[in-house]
Write a protein that holds these residues in place. Structure first.
Motif, short mmCIF file in Angstrom:
data_model
loop_
_atom_site.label_atom_id
_atom_site.label_comp_id
_atom_site.label_asym_id
_atom_site.label_seq_id
_atom_site.Cartn_x
_atom_site.Cartn_y
_atom_site.Cartn_z
N LEU A 78 0.68 -1.24 0.20
CA LEU A 78 0.09 -0.19 0.04
C LEU A 78 0.87 1.34 0.09
CD1 LEU A 78 -3.18 0.33 -0.03
CD2 LEU A 78 -3.06 0.84 2.31
N GLU A 79 2.06 1.36 0.63
CA GLU A 79 2.75 2.31 0.76
C GLU A 79 3.36 2.64 -0.62
OE1 GLU A 79 3.54 4.52 3.10
OE2 GLU A 79 2.24 3.74 4.39
N GLU A 94 3.11 6.15 -5.73
CA GLU A 94 2.93 6.36 -6.98
C GLU A 94 1.47 6.95 -7.18
OE1 GLU A 94 2.81 5.77 -11.37
OE2 GLU A 94 4.17 5.25 -9.48
N ALA A 95 0.53 6.96 -6.42
CA ALA A 95 -0.75 7.76 -6.67
C ALA A 95 -0.42 9.29 -6.48
CB ALA A 95 -1.83 7.36 -5.55
N VAL A 96 0.40 9.89 -5.74
CA VAL A 96 0.43 11.20 -5.37
C VAL A 96 1.26 11.99 -6.59
CG1 VAL A 96 0.63 10.86 -3.08
CG2 VAL A 96 2.76 10.77 -4.31
N LYS A 97 1.70 10.96 -7.46
CA LYS A 97 2.24 11.66 -8.77
C LYS A 97 1.25 11.93 -9.88
CE LYS A 97 6.40 8.68 -8.22
NZ LYS A 97 7.29 7.70 -8.77
N HIS A 98 -0.19 11.48 -9.49
CA HIS A 98 -1.02 11.83 -10.50
C HIS A 98 -2.12 12.95 -10.08
CE1 HIS A 98 0.42 7.89 -11.50
NE2 HIS A 98 -0.21 7.80 -12.50
N GLU A 99 -3.17 13.09 -11.23
CA GLU A 99 -3.78 14.27 -11.28
C GLU A 99 -5.17 13.63 -10.40
OE1 GLU A 99 -2.55 16.81 -14.80
OE2 GLU A 99 -4.11 15.12 -15.34
N ALA A 108 -1.80 7.14 3.87
CA ALA A 108 -0.48 7.17 3.22
C ALA A 108 -0.35 8.29 2.28
CB ALA A 108 -0.37 5.79 2.37
N VAL A 109 -1.49 8.64 1.67
CA VAL A 109 -1.29 9.88 0.58
C VAL A 109 -0.94 11.13 1.35
CG1 VAL A 109 -2.82 11.26 -0.89
CG2 VAL A 109 -2.57 8.94 -1.30
N ALA A 110 -1.90 11.10 2.58
CA ALA A 110 -1.78 12.37 3.47
C ALA A 110 -0.27 12.63 3.92
CB ALA A 110 -2.74 12.34 4.57
N ARG A 111 0.54 11.66 4.17
CA ARG A 111 1.84 11.54 4.70
C ARG A 111 2.63 12.27 3.46
NH1 ARG A 111 0.57 6.75 6.97
NH2 ARG A 111 1.34 5.61 5.44
N ARG A 112 2.24 12.43 2.42
CA ARG A 112 3.00 12.70 0.98
C ARG A 112 2.77 14.18 0.35
NH1 ARG A 112 2.91 7.07 1.51
NH2 ARG A 112 4.89 6.12 1.14
N ARG A 113 1.23 14.33 0.35
CA ARG A 113 0.86 15.48 -0.08
C ARG A 113 -0.18 16.18 0.87
NH1 ARG A 113 -0.49 15.18 -6.50
NH2 ARG A 113 -1.25 17.62 -6.13
#
Length: 291
Positions: free
Chosen positions: A38-39, A44-49, A72-77
């Protein structure tokens, strides 16, 4: 004892500090044909629109993993919008007021027509987004408009008064393509018995897809082009069809499609037949049906 402690934490702790409970699953990177986690998916997800998370609506494990992905996304964006099939456009004002603490949850839920499984499956997503200050989009067309379309076809949308027309997408495309063929197969004999009736059902599906796509693109433009994570039934985004195809048609280039697939045995998964459904597959352990 552990369960009691976790429930107590859920009541007293801020929504963004309560971790999603671990859920048995396997993550598969279909593009590279390998198992992952999942990480790595979040990275990968945060690189997208726009990211589509396709679920089976009764798959409780997938709902928990949706929350895990959001963490996990919130830790990155931080510039993230949560978009939901499960709320309809005409309740966006209520949803905004709830997120801004202008109304309480009871008032919000009384008037917003939440799905029956909202408290268990979707509330954790909304509450996490609220705690993070993310906008939440009520993306879907009101069900009364979709129902009218299923009975009368797209003419039902054209006949809407100006006060209701804005709740559906401005433009529609509803071709008889591979998506149409899969839609007919998915009905499994439970749909209309005539080709005309089936076409009206398909047009109602198109109204949902177009409206959700327009909602996603509009929210992203209004928010300064953040990442949009859209939760919908997997049929709306599998194979990059449905809502995903209509988002792409509206100019979004960088999309990621995730498809969650409940299976009875995680050790016996064979991803090959599913690879085209999405760039990432999440296999969840199918929960037994209560008798």
């Amino acid at each position: 004892m552990l369960t009691t402690l976790l429930l107590a934490l859920a009541v007293t702790a801020p929504a963004d500090t309560i971790p999603a409970l671990w859920t048995p699953h396997r993550v598969y990177d279909a593009k590279h044909k390998r198992y992952s986690d999942l990480e790595a998916l979040a990275a990968e997800a945060v690189k997208h629109e726009v990211v589509f998370f396709g679920e089976q609506h009764d798959d409780g494990n997938a709902h928990r993993l949706q929350r895990g992905l959001m963490e996990a996304v919130a830790r990155r964006r931080s510039d993230v919008i949560l978009s939901l099939e499960m709320f309809e456009r005409d309740v966006q004002g209520l949803l905004d007021d709830y997120l801004a603490d202008k109304i309480d949850e009871a008032t919000f839920l009384k008037a917003s027509r939440p799905w029956p499984n909202y408290n268990v499956d979707y509330r954790p997503l909304v509450e996490f987004a609220k705690a993070k200050g993310w906008k939440v989009v009520a993306a879907n067309v009101p069900r009364r408009i979709a129902s009218a379309t299923a009975k009368e076809g797209l003419a039902a949308v054209a006949a809407l008064p100006d006060s209701a027309r804005r709740w559906a997408a401005a433009d529609f495309g509803c071709p008889k393509d591979d998506y149409f063929e899969r839609f007919g197969q998915s009905m499994g004999g439970h749909g209309p018995s005539t080709p005309e009736g089936m076409m009206r059902f398909y047009e109602a599906q198109c109204v949902k897809d177009e409206t959700m796509a327009e909602s996603i693109v509009r929210a992203r433009a209004a928010g300064g082009a953040p990442l949009v994570i859209h939760m919908n039934g997997a049929f709306h985004s599998d194979y990059r069809d449905g809502t995903a195809e209509r988002v792409a048609r509206r100019g979004v280039k960088k999309m990621l499609v995730i498809s969650a697939l409940p299976v009875p045995d995680l050790d016996a998964v064979e991803p090959k037949p599913d690879r085209k459904k999405g760039e990432w597959l999440i296999y969840t352990l199918r929960l037994p049906v209560a008798k």
